[in-house]
Design an enzyme around this catalytic site. Structure first.
Site, short mmCIF file in Angstrom:
data_model
loop_
_atom_site.label_atom_id
_atom_site.label_comp_id
_atom_site.label_asym_id
_atom_site.label_seq_id
_atom_site.Cartn_x
_atom_site.Cartn_y
_atom_site.Cartn_z
N HIS A 24 0.84 -1.19 0.00
CA HIS A 24 0.00 0.00 0.00
C HIS A 24 0.88 1.24 0.00
O HIS A 24 1.80 1.34 0.82
CB HIS A 24 -0.91 0.02 1.23
CG HIS A 24 -1.94 1.11 1.17
ND1 HIS A 24 -3.19 0.93 0.62
CD2 HIS A 24 -1.89 2.39 1.56
CE1 HIS A 24 -3.87 2.05 0.69
NE2 HIS A 24 -3.09 2.97 1.25
N TYR A 64 -7.52 10.12 5.66
CA TYR A 64 -7.38 11.01 6.81
C TYR A 64 -8.31 12.19 6.58
O TYR A 64 -8.12 12.97 5.64
CB TYR A 64 -5.96 11.52 6.96
CG TYR A 64 -4.92 10.45 7.25
CD1 TYR A 64 -4.94 9.74 8.44
CD2 TYR A 64 -3.91 10.18 6.33
CE1 TYR A 64 -3.99 8.78 8.72
CE2 TYR A 64 -2.96 9.21 6.60
CZ TYR A 64 -3.00 8.51 7.79
OH TYR A 64 -2.06 7.55 8.06
N PRO A 84 -1.07 6.15 17.98
CA PRO A 84 -1.24 5.35 16.76
C PRO A 84 -1.38 6.14 15.48
O PRO A 84 -1.55 5.54 14.42
CB PRO A 84 -2.51 4.55 17.06
CG PRO A 84 -3.27 5.38 18.04
CD PRO A 84 -2.23 6.06 18.88
N LYS A 103 3.68 3.43 14.19
CA LYS A 103 5.09 3.13 14.42
C LYS A 103 5.32 2.03 15.45
O LYS A 103 6.40 1.44 15.51
CB LYS A 103 5.83 4.40 14.90
CG LYS A 103 5.83 5.55 13.90
CD LYS A 103 6.58 5.21 12.65
CE LYS A 103 6.70 6.41 11.71
NZ LYS A 103 7.33 6.06 10.42
N TYR A 162 7.04 8.77 6.99
CA TYR A 162 5.82 7.98 7.13
C TYR A 162 6.12 6.48 7.10
O TYR A 162 5.53 5.72 7.87
CB TYR A 162 4.87 8.36 5.99
CG TYR A 162 3.45 7.87 6.10
CD1 TYR A 162 2.70 8.07 7.25
CD2 TYR A 162 2.83 7.25 5.02
CE1 TYR A 162 1.37 7.65 7.34
CE2 TYR A 162 1.51 6.82 5.07
CZ TYR A 162 0.80 7.02 6.25
OH TYR A 162 -0.52 6.60 6.32
#
Length: 406
Positions: free
Chosen positions: A83, A212, A304, A308, A403
């Site tokens: 992804h 998001y 979250p 990570k 990211y």
């Protein structure tokens, strides 16, 4: 049962006693076993619970490479999905980042954590490893000496003891390893002031990207887990119980914040899991206290928002496994002396990006009498950051590298 058999059951030993059968503990145990190090894993829950508890599912490229390197990636290669796109929805419109073509050109692998844990348990047991499920570690003793030991409660409730040369605390922030830290251990804690209602819906994904949504009413997130199951998040009132909202209200709020009227309706389905998460970070320094070493959530927690936690846990486990093998097999403790500083460098980098990401996505509640959605100043900063991320290639490359990076 004979007296000698009873004694062996209630007092046993291993060179390394690993507390916790999460990603950190299981990767560590697999690598120690492969290096010929005598180890055992003690886990409070039963095997079924360990292999079905849903957690994060985004594996960083470094995590995939690490698991590949040690022969632990067969399942994720068969069933995981790569992804590399995320979509931001705001009041100023939406935009997508193909982060797989930005920065270092790396992508995530989506593979539910419970599936990875199942793979790791199976691999370890098939190789002859020892896991004692339903065995609760109560305390770590004499960590400042050469022969630490762990007191436990057996599945039948009887007390027991495990002697060790080293104890690896991979049992989370509420486990025995954290409770057994000396008084000079330093805990850094920061509360972001934000809570999420985390949801698993028995519904196909509504986006082909991580979604998001930044809204005046609060953040909403969309993360596909499988073709049939989707994880959603809603910024939620601190202190409210997880069942305060009906399913209809949850879906209506998701529609509103993700701007379904503009971008198309969400695919609805039964909510099969829900829970409240207070976003906070937590770091212990140092990670070594004599013969007790911390990894995974026992070492640090990240909010979250940037996925990570599990990736840090796997990285720390590899570093710790190599250091313990050098010490136990070769007598060289140099790597073990460096373990804490080496891992903390990765931990603080992850914390910094998580802090940035949390501020990007959320209306941070402001003290009264400011509006519940946060101050105008903070909202304007958030809008400026999103605008920069939308338009600046340099900013996009920075985002992509951090990211997926560790």
């Amino acid at each position: 049962m004979t007296e000698s058999q009873n004694s062996r059951r209630l007092s046993a030993s291993a060179d390394v006693v690993v507390l916790g059968a999460g990603p950190a503990g299981l990767v560590l145990a697999n690598l120690l076993l492969a290096a010929g190090i005598d180890c055992v894993v003690l886990e409070r829950a039963d095997r079924s619970h360990v292999q079905t508890r849903a957690r994060a599912g985004f594996l960083a490229p470094n995590t995939v490479r690490l698991l590949d390197r040690h022969g632990l990636a067969d399942g994720l290669h068969r069933h995981g999905r790569t992804h590399g796109t995320c979509e931001f929805r705001t009041g100023d419109g939406s935009f997508r980042l193909d982060y797989g073509s930005l920065g270092r050109g790396e992508v995530h692998t989506v593979y539910p954590q419970q599936n990875l844990v199942t793979d790791l348990v199976t691999h370890y047991l098939d190789a002859g490893g020892r896991i004692h499920f339903e065995t609760e570690a109560l305390s770590v003793h004499d960590a400042d000496g050469a022969r630490p030991y762990v007191t436990t409660r057996e599945p039948d409730g009887r007390p027991a003891r495990w002697d060790a040369r080293f104890v690896a605390g991979c049992d989370g922030r509420h486990g025995a390893s954290r409770r057994s830290l000396p008084h000079d251990a330093v805990r850094h804690h920061h509360d972001h002031g934000v809570s999420w209602l985390g949801l698993l819906a028995e519904a196909p994904p509504s986006l082909d990207a991580v979604g998001y949504a930044v809204h005046d009413r609060g953040f909403a997130g969309h993360m596909a887990r499988s073709p049939q199951v989707t994880r959603y998040y809603l910024q939620y009132r601190r202190g409210a119980p997880a069942d305060a909202w009906s399913e209809e209200r949850i879906w209506d709020e998701l529609d509103l914040r993700m701007r379904a009227a503009e971008h198309g309706p969400l695919r609805r389905g039964p909510i099969i899991e829900r829970g409240v998460v207070d976003l906070a970070c937590d770091v212990v320094e140092p990670l070594r206290h004599g013969s007790l070493l911390l990894a995974g959530d026992a070492a640090s927690l990240t909010a979250p928002a940037a996925a990570k936690g599990a990736n840090l846990a796997v990285l720390e486990a590899e570093i710790l496994a190599g250091a313990l093998a050098e010490t136990l097999a070769g007598g060289d403790g140099t790597a073990l002396d460096r373990y804490s500083a080496q891992c903390l460098a990765h931990i603080w980098r992850a914390q910094e990006f998580t802090q940035w990401m949390t501020g990007l996505l959320h209306a941070i509640p402001a003290p009264a009498p400011a509006p519940s959605g946060g101050s105008f100043f903070q909202a304007s900063l958030r809008r400026a950051r999103l605008d920069s991320l939308r338009t600046s290639r340099a900013h996009q490359d920075w985002f992509a590298e951090n990211y997926v990076g560790m």
